[in-house]
Structures are given as C-alpha cells and as structure tokens.
Write a protein that holds these residues in place. Structure first.
Motif, PDB file in Angstrom:
ATOM      1  N   THR A 109       0.844  -1.204   0.000  1.00 43.89           N
ATOM      2  CA  THR A 109       0.000   0.000   0.000  1.00 43.89           C
ATOM      3  C   THR A 109       0.871   1.242   0.000  1.00 43.89           C
ATOM      4  O   THR A 109       2.070   1.166   0.250  1.00 43.89           O
ATOM      5  CB  THR A 109      -0.915   0.001   1.229  1.00 43.89           C
ATOM      6  N   ASP A 110       0.239   2.389  -0.293  1.00 46.52           N
ATOM      7  CA  ASP A 110       0.972   3.666  -0.361  1.00 46.52           C
ATOM      8  C   ASP A 110       2.185   3.525  -1.278  1.00 46.52           C
ATOM      9  O   ASP A 110       3.321   3.803  -0.885  1.00 46.52           O
ATOM     10  CB  ASP A 110       1.405   4.117   1.037  1.00 46.52           C
ATOM     11  N   ALA A 111       1.926   3.075  -2.506  1.00 41.92           N
ATOM     12  CA  ALA A 111       3.008   2.755  -3.432  1.00 41.92           C
ATOM     13  C   ALA A 111       3.019   3.684  -4.633  1.00 41.92           C
ATOM     14  O   ALA A 111       1.987   4.206  -5.058  1.00 41.92           O
ATOM     15  CB  ALA A 111       2.879   1.306  -3.913  1.00 41.92           C
ATOM     16  N   VAL A 112       4.207   3.916  -5.147  1.00 38.50           N
ATOM     17  CA  VAL A 112       4.403   4.565  -6.445  1.00 38.50           C
ATOM     18  C   VAL A 112       4.832   3.474  -7.413  1.00 38.50           C
ATOM     19  O   VAL A 112       5.773   2.730  -7.134  1.00 38.50           O
ATOM     20  CB  VAL A 112       5.474   5.674  -6.365  1.00 38.50           C
ATOM     21  N   TYR A 113       4.160   3.353  -8.539  1.00 40.61           N
ATOM     22  CA  TYR A 113       4.408   2.226  -9.434  1.00 40.61           C
ATOM     23  C   TYR A 113       4.624   2.715 -10.870  1.00 40.61           C
ATOM     24  O   TYR A 113       4.280   3.848 -11.226  1.00 40.61           O
ATOM     25  CB  TYR A 113       3.241   1.228  -9.389  1.00 40.61           C
ATOM     26  N   LYS A 114       5.197   1.831 -11.668  1.00 46.13           N
ATOM     27  CA  LYS A 114       5.502   2.145 -13.061  1.00 46.13           C
ATOM     28  C   LYS A 114       4.999   1.013 -13.940  1.00 46.13           C
ATOM     29  O   LYS A 114       5.312  -0.157 -13.706  1.00 46.13           O
ATOM     30  CB  LYS A 114       7.016   2.316 -13.231  1.00 46.13           C
ATOM     31  N   ILE A 115       4.204   1.360 -14.962  1.00 42.77           N
ATOM     32  CA  ILE A 115       3.654   0.366 -15.893  1.00 42.77           C
ATOM     33  C   ILE A 115       4.143   0.720 -17.294  1.00 42.77           C
ATOM     34  O   ILE A 115       3.776   1.772 -17.838  1.00 42.77           O
ATOM     35  CB  ILE A 115       2.115   0.356 -15.851  1.00 42.77           C
ATOM     36  N   PRO A 116       4.967  -0.124 -17.905  1.00 42.06           N
ATOM     37  CA  PRO A 116       5.509   0.173 -19.238  1.00 42.06           C
ATOM     38  C   PRO A 116       4.576  -0.264 -20.353  1.00 42.06           C
ATOM     39  O   PRO A 116       3.704  -1.118 -20.169  1.00 42.06           O
ATOM     40  CB  PRO A 116       6.812  -0.629 -19.262  1.00 42.06           C
ATOM     41  N   CYS A 117       4.768   0.342 -21.514  1.00 46.72           N
ATOM     42  CA  CYS A 117       4.048  -0.061 -22.729  1.00 46.72           C
ATOM     43  C   CYS A 117       4.892  -1.073 -23.476  1.00 46.72           C
ATOM     44  O   CYS A 117       6.115  -0.945 -23.559  1.00 46.72           O
ATOM     45  CB  CYS A 117       3.777   1.171 -23.602  1.00 46.72           C
ATOM     46  N   MET A 118       4.232  -2.087 -24.049  1.00 51.12           N
ATOM     47  CA  MET A 118       4.962  -3.137 -24.764  1.00 51.12           C
ATOM     48  C   MET A 118       5.357  -2.705 -26.172  1.00 51.12           C
ATOM     49  O   MET A 118       6.207  -3.339 -26.792  1.00 51.12           O
ATOM     50  CB  MET A 118       4.110  -4.413 -24.834  1.00 51.12           C
ATOM     51  N   ASN A 119       4.733  -1.638 -26.697  1.00 54.76           N
ATOM     52  CA  ASN A 119       4.971  -1.256 -28.089  1.00 54.76           C
ATOM     53  C   ASN A 119       5.822   0.004 -28.252  1.00 54.76           C
ATOM     54  O   ASN A 119       6.200   0.340 -29.371  1.00 54.76           O
ATOM     55  CB  ASN A 119       3.641  -1.048 -28.800  1.00 54.76           C
ATOM     56  N   CYS A 120       6.069   0.719 -27.170  1.00 54.84           N
ATOM     57  CA  CYS A 120       6.907   1.917 -27.257  1.00 54.84           C
ATOM     58  C   CYS A 120       7.650   2.096 -25.945  1.00 54.84           C
ATOM     59  O   CYS A 120       7.514   1.285 -25.014  1.00 54.84           O
ATOM     60  CB  CYS A 120       6.060   3.149 -27.593  1.00 54.84           C
ATOM     61  N   GLU A 121       8.431   3.163 -25.858  1.00 55.23           N
ATOM     62  CA  GLU A 121       9.259   3.394 -24.679  1.00 55.23           C
ATOM     63  C   GLU A 121       8.537   4.158 -23.572  1.00 55.23           C
ATOM     64  O   GLU A 121       9.125   4.418 -22.523  1.00 55.23           O
ATOM     65  CB  GLU A 121      10.519   4.170 -25.078  1.00 55.23           C
ATOM     66  N   LEU A 122       7.297   4.526 -23.786  1.00 47.96           N
ATOM     67  CA  LEU A 122       6.569   5.286 -22.770  1.00 47.96           C
ATOM     68  C   LEU A 122       6.164   4.396 -21.595  1.00 47.96           C
ATOM     69  O   LEU A 122       5.931   3.190 -21.758  1.00 47.96           O
ATOM     70  CB  LEU A 122       5.329   5.932 -23.387  1.00 47.96           C
ATOM     71  N   SER A 123       6.079   5.018 -20.434  1.00 45.36           N
ATOM     72  CA  SER A 123       5.651   4.313 -19.229  1.00 45.36           C
ATOM     73  C   SER A 123       4.688   5.198 -18.462  1.00 45.36           C
ATOM     74  O   SER A 123       4.748   6.433 -18.550  1.00 45.36           O
ATOM     75  CB  SER A 123       6.853   3.956 -18.343  1.00 45.36           C
ATOM     76  N   TYR A 124       3.830   4.555 -17.693  1.00 44.22           N
ATOM     77  CA  TYR A 124       2.874   5.281 -16.854  1.00 44.22           C
ATOM     78  C   TYR A 124       3.351   5.209 -15.402  1.00 44.22           C
ATOM     79  O   TYR A 124       3.629   4.130 -14.879  1.00 44.22           O
ATOM     80  CB  TYR A 124       1.481   4.659 -16.978  1.00 44.22           C
ATOM     81  N   ILE A 125       3.480   6.373 -14.760  1.00 41.62           N
ATOM     82  CA  ILE A 125       3.857   6.443 -13.354  1.00 41.62           C
ATOM     83  C   ILE A 125       2.625   6.806 -12.556  1.00 41.62           C
ATOM     84  O   ILE A 125       1.989   7.839 -12.803  1.00 41.62           O
ATOM     85  CB  ILE A 125       4.967   7.493 -13.111  1.00 41.62           C
ATOM     86  N   GLY A 126       2.252   5.956 -11.618  1.00 41.79           N
ATOM     87  CA  GLY A 126       1.059   6.179 -10.822  1.00 41.79           C
ATOM     88  C   GLY A 126       1.324   6.086  -9.336  1.00 41.79           C
ATOM     89  O   GLY A 126       2.387   5.643  -8.904  1.00 41.79           O
ATOM     90  N   GLU A 127       0.358   6.483  -8.540  1.00 42.03           N
ATOM     91  CA  GLU A 127       0.455   6.443  -7.088  1.00 42.03           C
ATOM     92  C   GLU A 127      -0.888   6.010  -6.526  1.00 42.03           C
ATOM     93  O   GLU A 127      -1.941   6.424  -7.010  1.00 42.03           O
ATOM     94  CB  GLU A 127       0.827   7.820  -6.544  1.00 42.03           C
ATOM     95  N   THR A 128      -0.844   5.143  -5.523  1.00 42.93           N
ATOM     96  CA  THR A 128      -2.074   4.657  -4.917  1.00 42.93           C
ATOM     97  C   THR A 128      -1.884   4.459  -3.430  1.00 42.93           C
ATOM     98  O   THR A 128      -0.797   4.058  -2.983  1.00 42.93           O
ATOM     99  CB  THR A 128      -2.528   3.330  -5.563  1.00 42.93           C
ATOM    100  N   GLY A 129      -2.909   4.758  -2.666  1.00 46.24           N
ATOM    101  CA  GLY A 129      -2.882   4.507  -1.232  1.00 46.24           C
ATOM    102  C   GLY A 129      -3.459   3.152  -0.889  1.00 46.24           C
ATOM    103  O   GLY A 129      -3.289   2.655   0.222  1.00 46.24           O
ATOM    104  N   ARG A 130      -4.136   2.536  -1.863  1.00 38.37           N
ATOM    105  CA  ARG A 130      -4.693   1.196  -1.659  1.00 38.37           C
ATOM    106  C   ARG A 130      -3.653   0.141  -2.031  1.00 38.37           C
ATOM    107  O   ARG A 130      -2.516   0.456  -2.333  1.00 38.37           O
ATOM    108  CB  ARG A 130      -5.952   1.037  -2.513  1.00 38.37           C
ATOM    109  N   LYS A 131      -4.072  -1.109  -2.009  1.00 37.46           N
ATOM    110  CA  LYS A 131      -3.161  -2.161  -2.424  1.00 37.46           C
ATOM    111  C   LYS A 131      -2.840  -2.008  -3.908  1.00 37.46           C
ATOM    112  O   LYS A 131      -3.731  -1.742  -4.711  1.00 37.46           O
ATOM    113  CB  LYS A 131      -3.766  -3.541  -2.163  1.00 37.46           C
ATOM    114  N   PHE A 132      -1.553  -2.212  -4.232  1.00 38.36           N
ATOM    115  CA  PHE A 132      -1.128  -2.063  -5.613  1.00 38.36           C
ATOM    116  C   PHE A 132      -1.844  -3.057  -6.522  1.00 38.36           C
ATOM    117  O   PHE A 132      -2.224  -2.723  -7.661  1.00 38.36           O
ATOM    118  CB  PHE A 132       0.386  -2.263  -5.723  1.00 38.36           C
ATOM    119  N   GLY A 133      -2.053  -4.295  -6.046  1.00 37.20           N
ATOM    120  CA  GLY A 133      -2.720  -5.299  -6.857  1.00 37.20           C
ATOM    121  C   GLY A 133      -4.129  -4.889  -7.240  1.00 37.20           C
ATOM    122  O   GLY A 133      -4.587  -5.140  -8.362  1.00 37.20           O
TER     123      GLY A 133
END
Length: 251
Positions: free
Chosen positions: A181-205
C-alpha cells in the motif's frame, strides 16, 4: 592550575581501586605498594569461544584472531610476568578451538618482523594499486586466485559464500508486491518506450486490476473505426487507457 579533587571523589576512586574495577577490556588492580597495574578483563560469562580452526575461513583470518589477542595483551597488560600469563591463557583457549602450536609461532614472528613503512613520495605504475575485488572463499582456490591478482596489483578480500545464517535464518517472509500500500508504481508499454507512473494509497494489486480491466474493456470497443472515434471523445479513468485508445498499443 589543576582544580583540586574533592575528598568524596577521592574516596570513591580509592574504593573502586580496592574492588579492581573493570573498564572495557582492562582490569585495574591495586598493588600492595599503592601503585596500580593493568590486566585483561574477561566477563564472568566469557567462554573463550573464538573462530574454530576447522571452520571454512582463509588462514589469514584465523591468524588474525591470534594477532588481535596478542596485540591486546601487549597494549593492555603493563607488567611482563602478567603478559606471560596472559599469553598462556590465550594459547590455552585457542588450542581448545583447534589451533596448532605453529600458528602461535608464526604470528609471533610476524609481529616481531614488522618494520615501519617508508613514506614514498611517488608511486609508479608498477606499485600503484588497481583496485580491490571481493572473492567468495573456496579453500585452496581463492588463495591461488588472490596470488595471481596480487601480481597485477589488484587487492583482494575474501568472504564466505555459504554460511549457516544464510541457510537457516530467514527473519522476514517475502512480501507480495501486490499487497503493498501507499506505493508509487511504473507500468511500461509493450509497443513503445513510454511508461505510466502512478500512485495509490490502496493495495497495488487492486489498482493494477482496475487498470487492466479498463484497458481490456476499451480495447474490445475500439475494434472498428466508429468505436475508436467514439472512444477518443470519452473521458477515461487514467492515461493508460488514453494511450491504448490513441496509439492502439498493448500495456
């Protein structure tokens, strides 16, 4: 001018001397003539347990145990006859740990043969150290590798690669990242170099499943041109979904 010592402090000091007070590794003993001498202090619970000679450690570490105890004897004990007795205690304790007699003689010779280092103003390429490497200790192998590296002015340090602590002690269970919980996470794209940076106070899953379900839901509706055109005008919950719609990429 030195400040005078109060009678109370003097009495406390003399009483402490009568009781042979210990200080770190030092035992202060008052002699009959009023002077003091120093001995090595050992706690009543001390068991003389040192690194066993049969343990899987390089020889220089075992000799280092002897050298450390000898150095303590030479620096702490003040009288020669007490130094002789302390040396006998050290040898008796280490013999119990498996140390042969030749190791004591070797360390003594090393201590006596130490010469003061000459300060050199310049160091040429042949004597300049090229760095240090840490080698896992394997008896009979690491010593040879260390000697080869020494020829090339590479310093080496040895450490055990397989210990009882490493095999038996696991103080903490591995934590599932999805439960963080209270995590900063990174989700990459499979087709380009862009990534999404997000933040959540709940469970990351939980948050990850929301991203997945929305992206999959939108992907199914943009299979046609009309569906894509309609989706472009829709406000989505995250930039991940916008990227899926806009670029038709897979996250």
């Amino acid at each position: 001018m030195d400040s005078p010592v109060s009678p109370i402090a003097a009495n406390i000091f003399m009483e402490a001397l009568e009781q042979q007070p210990p200080f770190l590794d030092t035992l202060i003993v008052k002699k009959e003539d009023g002077t003091v001498k120093l001995l090595v202090y050992r706690k009543p619970t001390h068991k003389d347990q040192y690194l066993n000679y049969q343990s899987h450690h390089p020889l220089h570490q075992k000799l280092g145990v002897i050298r450390t105890l000898y150095n303590r004897k030479d620096t702490v004990v003040t009288e020669e006859e007490d130094k002789v007795e302390e040396e006998k205690k050290v040898q008796e304790a280490l013999r119990t740990c498996g140390y042969p007699d030749w190791t004591f003689k070797k360390v003594k010779d090393q201590i006596q043969s130490v010469k003061p280092k000459k300060v050199s103003k310049k160091t040429d390429d042949k004597t300049r150290s090229k760095g240090m490497v840490v080698l896992p200790y394997v008896k009979g192998v690491t010593e040879r590798v260390s000697r080869v590296m020494k020829n090339y002015n590479i310093s080496t340090a040895m450490k055990p690669h397989n210990t009882l602590r490493k095999q038996l002690v696991h103080p903490k269970d591995k934590r599932d990242p999805n439960n963080t919980t209270d995590a900063v996470y990174k989700i990459p794209c499979m087709n380009c170099e862009l990534s999404y940076i997000g933040e959540t106070g709940r469970k990351f899953g939980t948050r990850l499943e929301e991203h997945k379900s929305e992206a999959e839901k939108v992907s199914k509706t943009v299979t046609t041109r009309a569906g894509r055109k309609e989706s472009l005008t829709t406000t989505h919950k995250s930039a991940i979904t916008d990227h899926v719609v806009d670029k038709n990429h897979v996250i």
